[in-house]
Design a protein around this motif. Structure first.
Motif, mmCIF file in Angstrom:
data_model
loop_
_atom_site.group_PDB
_atom_site.id
_atom_site.type_symbol
_atom_site.label_atom_id
_atom_site.label_comp_id
_atom_site.label_asym_id
_atom_site.label_seq_id
_atom_site.Cartn_x
_atom_site.Cartn_y
_atom_site.Cartn_z
ATOM 1 N N MET A 248 -19.169 -3.651 -1.837
ATOM 2 C CA MET A 248 -17.763 -3.374 -2.089
ATOM 3 C C MET A 248 -17.312 -2.144 -1.311
ATOM 4 O O MET A 248 -18.108 -1.246 -1.008
ATOM 5 N N THR A 249 -16.044 -2.115 -0.987
ATOM 6 C CA THR A 249 -15.451 -0.983 -0.298
ATOM 7 C C THR A 249 -14.919 0.006 -1.329
ATOM 8 O O THR A 249 -14.815 -0.299 -2.528
ATOM 9 N N ALA A 250 -14.537 1.194 -0.846
ATOM 10 C CA ALA A 250 -13.956 2.197 -1.737
ATOM 11 C C ALA A 250 -12.648 1.690 -2.345
ATOM 12 O O ALA A 250 -12.340 1.962 -3.515
ATOM 13 N N PHE A 274 -22.558 -5.406 -5.775
ATOM 14 C CA PHE A 274 -23.419 -4.613 -4.906
ATOM 15 C C PHE A 274 -22.677 -3.375 -4.397
ATOM 16 O O PHE A 274 -21.510 -3.478 -4.027
ATOM 17 N N VAL A 275 -23.395 -2.251 -4.318
ATOM 18 C CA VAL A 275 -22.921 -1.039 -3.671
ATOM 19 C C VAL A 275 -23.683 -0.902 -2.363
ATOM 20 O O VAL A 275 -24.873 -1.227 -2.290
ATOM 21 N N HIS A 280 -24.721 7.827 2.135
ATOM 22 C CA HIS A 280 -23.434 8.519 2.217
ATOM 23 C C HIS A 280 -22.256 7.587 1.959
ATOM 24 O O HIS A 280 -21.109 7.948 2.246
ATOM 25 N N ASP A 281 -22.512 6.423 1.427
ATOM 26 C CA ASP A 281 -21.445 5.481 1.114
ATOM 27 C C ASP A 281 -20.480 6.120 0.112
ATOM 28 O O ASP A 281 -20.914 6.726 -0.878
ATOM 29 N N PRO A 282 -19.171 6.013 0.346
ATOM 30 C CA PRO A 282 -18.205 6.669 -0.550
ATOM 31 C C PRO A 282 -18.252 6.170 -1.989
ATOM 32 O O PRO A 282 -17.983 6.946 -2.919
ATOM 33 N N VAL A 283 -18.572 4.890 -2.198
ATOM 34 C CA VAL A 283 -18.673 4.392 -3.572
ATOM 35 C C VAL A 283 -19.847 5.047 -4.285
ATOM 36 O O VAL A 283 -19.734 5.479 -5.440
ATOM 37 N N GLN A 286 -18.850 8.550 -5.231
ATOM 38 C CA GLN A 286 -17.952 8.586 -6.386
ATOM 39 C C GLN A 286 -18.718 8.369 -7.684
ATOM 40 O O GLN A 286 -18.438 9.028 -8.699
ATOM 41 N N ILE A 287 -19.668 7.447 -7.676
ATOM 42 C CA ILE A 287 -20.467 7.173 -8.869
ATOM 43 C C ILE A 287 -21.305 8.394 -9.241
ATOM 44 O O ILE A 287 -21.375 8.781 -10.417
ATOM 45 N N ARG A 288 -21.926 9.022 -8.254
ATOM 46 C CA ARG A 288 -22.722 10.224 -8.533
ATOM 47 C C ARG A 288 -21.866 11.317 -9.155
ATOM 48 O O ARG A 288 -22.278 11.973 -10.123
ATOM 49 N N GLN A 289 -20.696 11.514 -8.593
ATOM 50 C CA GLN A 289 -19.808 12.554 -9.105
ATOM 51 C C GLN A 289 -19.372 12.241 -10.528
ATOM 52 O O GLN A 289 -19.331 13.132 -11.391
ATOM 53 N N ALA A 290 -19.045 10.982 -10.798
ATOM 54 C CA ALA A 290 -18.577 10.600 -12.131
ATOM 55 C C ALA A 290 -19.662 10.784 -13.190
ATOM 56 O O ALA A 290 -19.370 11.174 -14.329
#
Length: 299
Positions: A248-250, A274-275, A280-283, A286-290
């Motif tokens: 998936m894209t961002a 799937f991610v 360095h994938d943006p998705v 974002q998941i790590r940050q969340a």
């Protein structure tokens, strides 16, 4: 408090698996144990890649690797269900205490937190309603699987096979073992080729077993925790069908919460597949940050 055994099967990509352990540890608000089945065919390659990439699984004390792993074989579809069953048996052999079994692939990531109370208030989280129709590409192979079809006719009231993706399916420990006991009635567990088939066996066997099991019991049911996002999942958003295993894209990830609300109980979905595998994938970022975790690799 409830302890969950997370069972995963992998062949390669130790960095991806390492992040998944971090992701599950951060997302699931309950004590976790991980049992990983690494195919005997690729264990040496897996270890070498982990060393080159600076992956230290030893820093995660709740991670275990199945010491009795099987070969994934060639020319057949490996039955992930057989590997998950082997993982549970290995956990029992080691004396690990757990209350639930959660099965998943190495491509799943949670994108939001999963409270322990969600698992504890349910007995099974698994699809079971969708029937396997003649139009399905695996219908003929599955219906020719004589011993399994005989089991289905014995335990399922309408005698019909079911189908469904089982990434993120979970079961009370006793229920999982009883389902496997039913499976053993029709399929011996061959130590060299555990439940290898010419079709994705777990996607038909698990929903069918659950349909038969719950028909005679009052159970607290839910869907599986993970949604698969390839194929036509995002077609209403992007106007196109995604390729098999296409990440998936961002932009698609941003549209995910609203899309889930249109497809059923969004509150029952906690993870995605799937991610993109790129670190360095943006998705992924974002998941790590969340969820508040980092992926730190050695030199």
């Amino acid at each position: 408090m409830t302890t969950i055994l997370c069972s995963v099967c992998a062949h390669a990509r130790p960095v991806e698996l390492f992040e998944q352990f971090l992701n599950y540890n951060a997302a699931i608000e309950a004590p976790l144990l991980h049992m990983a089945h690494i195919s005997r065919d690729t264990q040496a390659e897996f270890a070498a890649e982990a060393s080159r990439s600076g992956v230290d699984f030893g820093c995660l004390p709740n991670v275990h690797f199945n010491s009795s792993a099987f070969s994934s074989g060639t020319g057949v579809i490996s039955s992930l269900l057989g590997f998950h069953y082997a993982n549970v048996i290995e956990a029992i052999r080691l004396g690990l205490a757990f209350d639930y079994v959660l099965i998943h692939t190495s491509s799943d990531l949670f994108f939001r937190r999963l409270p322990a109370s969600y698992i504890e208030s349910r007995d099974i989280g698994c699809p079971w309603r969708e029937h396997l129709y003649k139009e399905d590409p695996y219908y003929e192979r599955a219906t020719q699987d004589t011993h399994f079809v005989e089991l289905c006719q014995l335990i399922v009231p309408d005698r019909r096979l079911r189908k469904g993706r089982v990434e993120g399916a979970f079961f009370r420990r006793d229920i999982f073992l009883e389902l496997m006991a039913l499976m053993l009635k029709c399929e011996s567990f061959d130590a060299t080729r555990p439940w290898f088939k010419s079709y994705p066996f777990e996607e038909i066997a698990v929903p069918t077993l659950v349909a038969g099991y719950m028909a005679r019991r009052q159970l607290r049911l839910a869907r599986n925790l993970v949604v698969t996002t390839d194929g036509n999942f995002f077609e209403s958003v992007t106007g196109r069908k995604k390729a098999w295993r296409e990440a998936m894209t961002a932009e698609e990830f941003a549209a995910l919460p609203a899309l889930l609300k249109t497809r059923g109980p969004a509150e029952e979905v906690f993870g995605v597949k799937f991610v993109d595998r790129a670190q360095h994938d943006p998705v992924r970022q974002q998941i790590r940050q969340a969820l508040g975790y980092e992926v730190r690799l050695g030199a």
